[in-house]
Structures are given as structure tokens and as C-alpha cells.
Design an enzyme around this catalytic site. Sequence first.
Site, PDB file in Angstrom:
ATOM      1  N   THR A   1       0.869  -1.179   0.000  1.00 57.78           N
ATOM      2  CA  THR A   1       0.000   0.000   0.000  1.00 57.78           C
ATOM      3  C   THR A   1       0.905   1.228   0.000  1.00 57.78           C
ATOM      4  O   THR A   1       1.635   1.462   0.967  1.00 57.78           O
ATOM      5  CB  THR A   1      -0.890   0.013   1.264  1.00 57.78           C
ATOM      6  OG1 THR A   1      -1.644  -1.194   1.298  1.00 57.78           O
ATOM      7  CG2 THR A   1      -1.837   1.199   1.237  1.00 57.78           C
TER       8      THR A   1
ATOM      9  N   LYS B   1      -7.853   2.086  -3.391  1.00 55.53           N
ATOM     10  CA  LYS B   1      -7.595   1.651  -2.005  1.00 55.53           C
ATOM     11  C   LYS B   1      -7.685   2.840  -1.043  1.00 55.53           C
ATOM     12  O   LYS B   1      -8.296   2.774   0.016  1.00 55.53           O
ATOM     13  CB  LYS B   1      -6.210   0.999  -1.949  1.00 55.53           C
ATOM     14  CG  LYS B   1      -5.639   0.832  -0.568  1.00 55.53           C
ATOM     15  CD  LYS B   1      -5.570  -0.580  -0.113  1.00 55.53           C
ATOM     16  CE  LYS B   1      -5.156  -0.619   1.352  1.00 55.53           C
ATOM     17  NZ  LYS B   1      -5.349  -1.884   1.988  1.00 55.53           N
TER      18      LYS B   1
ATOM     19  N   LYS C   1      -1.592   4.876   8.751  1.00 47.74           N
ATOM     20  CA  LYS C   1      -0.755   4.917   7.543  1.00 47.74           C
ATOM     21  C   LYS C   1      -1.618   5.205   6.308  1.00 47.74           C
ATOM     22  O   LYS C   1      -1.309   6.077   5.502  1.00 47.74           O
ATOM     23  CB  LYS C   1      -0.032   3.578   7.364  1.00 47.74           C
ATOM     24  CG  LYS C   1       0.707   3.488   6.040  1.00 47.74           C
ATOM     25  CD  LYS C   1       1.139   2.083   5.647  1.00 47.74           C
ATOM     26  CE  LYS C   1       1.525   2.073   4.176  1.00 47.74           C
ATOM     27  NZ  LYS C   1       2.036   0.805   3.691  1.00 47.74           N
TER      28      LYS C   1
HETATM   29  P1  NAD Z   1       5.517  -6.310   7.084  1.00 49.60           P
HETATM   30  O1  NAD Z   1       6.340  -5.209   7.629  1.00 49.60           O
HETATM   31  O2  NAD Z   1       5.125  -7.453   7.963  1.00 49.60           O
HETATM   32  O3  NAD Z   1       6.263  -6.944   5.790  1.00 49.60           O
HETATM   33  C1  NAD Z   1       7.001  -6.198   4.859  1.00 49.60           C
HETATM   34  C2  NAD Z   1       8.276  -6.961   4.602  1.00 49.60           C
HETATM   35  O4  NAD Z   1       9.012  -6.341   3.529  1.00 49.60           O
HETATM   36  C3  NAD Z   1       9.222  -6.989   5.824  1.00 49.60           C
HETATM   37  O5  NAD Z   1       9.466  -8.328   6.201  1.00 49.60           O
HETATM   38  C4  NAD Z   1      10.483  -6.286   5.311  1.00 49.60           C
HETATM   39  O6  NAD Z   1      11.678  -6.797   5.864  1.00 49.60           O
HETATM   40  C5  NAD Z   1      10.392  -6.556   3.817  1.00 49.60           C
HETATM   41  N1  NAD Z   1      11.219  -5.674   2.971  1.00 49.60           N
HETATM   42  C6  NAD Z   1      11.379  -4.327   3.019  1.00 49.60           C
HETATM   43  N2  NAD Z   1      12.212  -3.917   2.048  1.00 49.60           N
HETATM   44  C7  NAD Z   1      12.587  -5.025   1.354  1.00 49.60           C
HETATM   45  C8  NAD Z   1      13.431  -5.257   0.232  1.00 49.60           C
HETATM   46  N3  NAD Z   1      14.057  -4.258  -0.402  1.00 49.60           N
HETATM   47  N4  NAD Z   1      13.587  -6.538  -0.204  1.00 49.60           N
HETATM   48  C9  NAD Z   1      12.961  -7.570   0.406  1.00 49.60           C
HETATM   49  N5  NAD Z   1      12.145  -7.407   1.485  1.00 49.60           N
HETATM   50  C10 NAD Z   1      11.956  -6.160   1.946  1.00 49.60           C
HETATM   51  O7  NAD Z   1       4.222  -5.614   6.454  1.00 49.60           O
HETATM   52  P2  NAD Z   1       2.838  -6.347   6.076  1.00 49.60           P
HETATM   53  O8  NAD Z   1       1.891  -6.258   7.214  1.00 49.60           O
HETATM   54  O9  NAD Z   1       3.135  -7.642   5.442  1.00 49.60           O
HETATM   55  O10 NAD Z   1       2.300  -5.306   4.981  1.00 49.60           O
HETATM   56  C11 NAD Z   1       2.890  -5.219   3.696  1.00 49.60           C
HETATM   57  C12 NAD Z   1       2.135  -4.167   2.891  1.00 49.60           C
HETATM   58  O11 NAD Z   1       0.765  -4.548   2.784  1.00 49.60           O
HETATM   59  C13 NAD Z   1       2.157  -2.774   3.527  1.00 49.60           C
HETATM   60  O12 NAD Z   1       2.305  -1.833   2.512  1.00 49.60           O
HETATM   61  C14 NAD Z   1       0.803  -2.685   4.208  1.00 49.60           C
HETATM   62  O13 NAD Z   1       0.331  -1.351   4.311  1.00 49.60           O
HETATM   63  C15 NAD Z   1      -0.060  -3.501   3.257  1.00 49.60           C
HETATM   64  N6  NAD Z   1      -1.233  -4.119   3.904  1.00 49.60           N
HETATM   65  C16 NAD Z   1      -1.118  -4.743   5.106  1.00 49.60           C
HETATM   66  C17 NAD Z   1      -2.235  -5.322   5.686  1.00 49.60           C
HETATM   67  C18 NAD Z   1      -2.135  -6.036   7.023  1.00 49.60           C
HETATM   68  O14 NAD Z   1      -3.185  -6.346   7.607  1.00 49.60           O
HETATM   69  N7  NAD Z   1      -0.944  -6.332   7.527  1.00 49.60           N
HETATM   70  C19 NAD Z   1      -3.476  -5.247   5.047  1.00 49.60           C
HETATM   71  C20 NAD Z   1      -3.566  -4.641   3.790  1.00 49.60           C
HETATM   72  C21 NAD Z   1      -2.422  -4.070   3.236  1.00 49.60           C
END
Ligand code: NAD
Length: 299
Positions: free
Chosen positions: A98, A173, A248
Site C-alpha cells: 500500500t 484503495k 498509515k
Molecule cells: P511487514 O512489515 O510485515 O512486511 C514487509 C516486509 O518487507 C518486511 O518483512 C520487510 O523486511 C520486507 N522488505 C522491506 N524492504 C525489502 C526489500 N528491499 N527486499 C525484500 N524485502 C523487503 O508488512 P505487512 O503487514 O506484510 O504489509 C505489507 C504491505 O501490505 C504494507 O504496505 C501494508 O500497508 C499492506 N497491507 C497490510 C495489511 C495487514 O493487515 N498487515 C493489510 C492490507 C495491506
Amino acid sequence: MRISFLGLGHMGLPMAQNLVAAGHEIVGFDVVPAAIDAARAAGIPVVDSGQDAAASAEVVITMFPSGRHVIDAYRGSDQVPGLLAVAPAGTLFIDSSTIAVDEAREAHALAEEAGHRSLDAPVSGGVVGAENATLAFMVGGSDEDFEAARPILEQMGRRVVHCGGAGLGQAAKVCNNMILGISQIAVAEAFVLGERLGLSHQALFDVASNASGQCWALTTNCPVPGPVPTSPANRDYRPGFAGALMSKDLGLAEQAIDLTGVDAKLGRLAREIYKEFAAGAGAGQDFSGIINTIRAESA
Ligand code: NAD
């Protein structure tokens, strides 16, 4: 298909697992060692770097915390080549993080400049949706790229909607979540007002859920325990959708409001309310827990 999945966090790991289960040739990578260990334990083959992952992929999916992470990874730096530079020409980049609409447009432009195809494809449905492959995907990009990605996205989600050109998945979104943030506050205020007026939670629910106050924030995410037994209010506001994520997303909505000059007073106010909520105990609570702040701050 050969798919590289980068970002194996709360969402990315179960999404990648669903692609493995669907029979794709997946390699994964994350910058955090614990995420790599969890992915290995979950049966996802991992490689040593994002560059290794992108170098042999037909499709690269990213699921990162923010737009900065996406653009930095696409672009690379003086020390590390970007994903776009190492991927075979014509690779399809799907970013499911997102991020802001303007950042998504920038990511599309960078991919196009480098000779690749790209989509913004943010999701709703949370970790449970990621685990059960019931996510909703909102997709921006060309018709052709959308059709190429659709079968892959359908293996991770239940609804896949093509919202238009570059950045319009993120636009959908951000608009949806602005409605959600505002309406959850409205429902919470109404319950606290009802309490002060001597109205029972059930009576207000029975009326509003069958009247013009009906909305998801009331009928699914009801902010008081009782009327909807599955809502987070019944489990001490365990998310669900955490306050930090709502804060966020409303920050991204505010960026879009600034970009367009729309007179979105409630969107801005909801952003302030959730920013404060997420700065305290609300960060890890479901965003419907905002009702406790409203109650506490009421005279
Ligand atoms: P998270 O922080 O658990 O996972 C993100 C991962 O990306 C981390 O493990 C981080 O180490 C990794 N990362 C960052 N830079 C990187 C790179 N260059 N190469 C490889 N890995 C890298 O976050 P999440 O909860 O999984 O959310 C991910 C996205 O989805 C966010 O943008 C969030 O807003 C969106 N989202 C989350 C939810 C939710 O309920 N968690 C729901 C809808 C949308």
C-alpha cells in the site's frame, strides 16, 4: 510461472505460500533474516538477494512496508543494482504494497523506462485474507498487463478488480479506506452518544443496521461487544485491522488530498484522529478501538 516474491512479512509470506500451493515456481527474499527463516520453514525457496530473485523471474511481486521501499528497490543505489536493472526485459512487476498514488505512478514510470511491464495491485483483507487466499486486489495498469496478472492474483485473492491505468489501484484503495476511517469514527461516536442518552448498544444496532446508518463499520466491525460476536470489540480490540495501518492509509489519503486539492475535511480530520490513536495504545489495537478514546475524552 517463475515468480519472485519480495517482502515475506505478515502479508507476503502467506501470499507466497498460496502461490507455491498453486504450483508456481517461486523464489522469495526478504531483507530481515527472521523473515527468511520463517519462509524457509513454510516451504518457500529463498535466495540470497532481491537481485538474485529478480534476475530469472517472469513476474516480480513486491509486498513492502512503504512506497520508499518499493522505489528504492526498483531503482537500486550506487552500491546495489536495482531490481529493474537486473530483471529480464519485459518482466511483469506487480507491487502489492500500500503506497501513495504518486509513488505508484513513479514506480510505473521507472519500470516502463527500464523496458518492463508493471501493475500497482494493493490489497484489502488483512492477514486472514492473505492466509485464506480471499484478498481483494485493486489493480492499476494496462489491460494487457492486468490480464497477464489476473490468474496469479486470483490464486491469492477472491476479488480482482481492474481500476484503470497506472496508480488507480492505489487510488481505489485510498478512497475506500478514507470512507472506512471516517465511517468507523462516525459509528463509534454514535454508540458513545447513545450510551450517554441511555440507549442500549443492541437497540442502536438493531435500528441503525436496518436503517440508513447501515455500513461495514457497524455491521461487521461493530465497535462495542455484543451485537456482532465476531467483531474485534469482543476480543479486547485485537485486530482485525490495526490502528497503525489505518493511520498509515489515511496518511496516504491525505497525500492524495493535497495532490488534488479536494476539500476533504473529514478525511483530514480522520487522519488526525487516527494519527493520535496510533501514537499511543491504538497502534496494535483494531481501529474500532477508537471508541475508547472517544468515550475517555467525552466530558
Ligand atoms: P511487514 O512489515 O510485515 O512486511 C514487509 C516486509 O518487507 C518486511 O518483512 C520487510 O523486511 C520486507 N522488505 C522491506 N524492504 C525489502 C526489500 N528491499 N527486499 C525484500 N524485502 C523487503 O508488512 P505487512 O503487514 O506484510 O504489509 C505489507 C504491505 O501490505 C504494507 O504496505 C501494508 O500497508 C499492506 N497491507 C497490510 C495489511 C495487514 O493487515 N498487515 C493489510 C492490507 C495491506
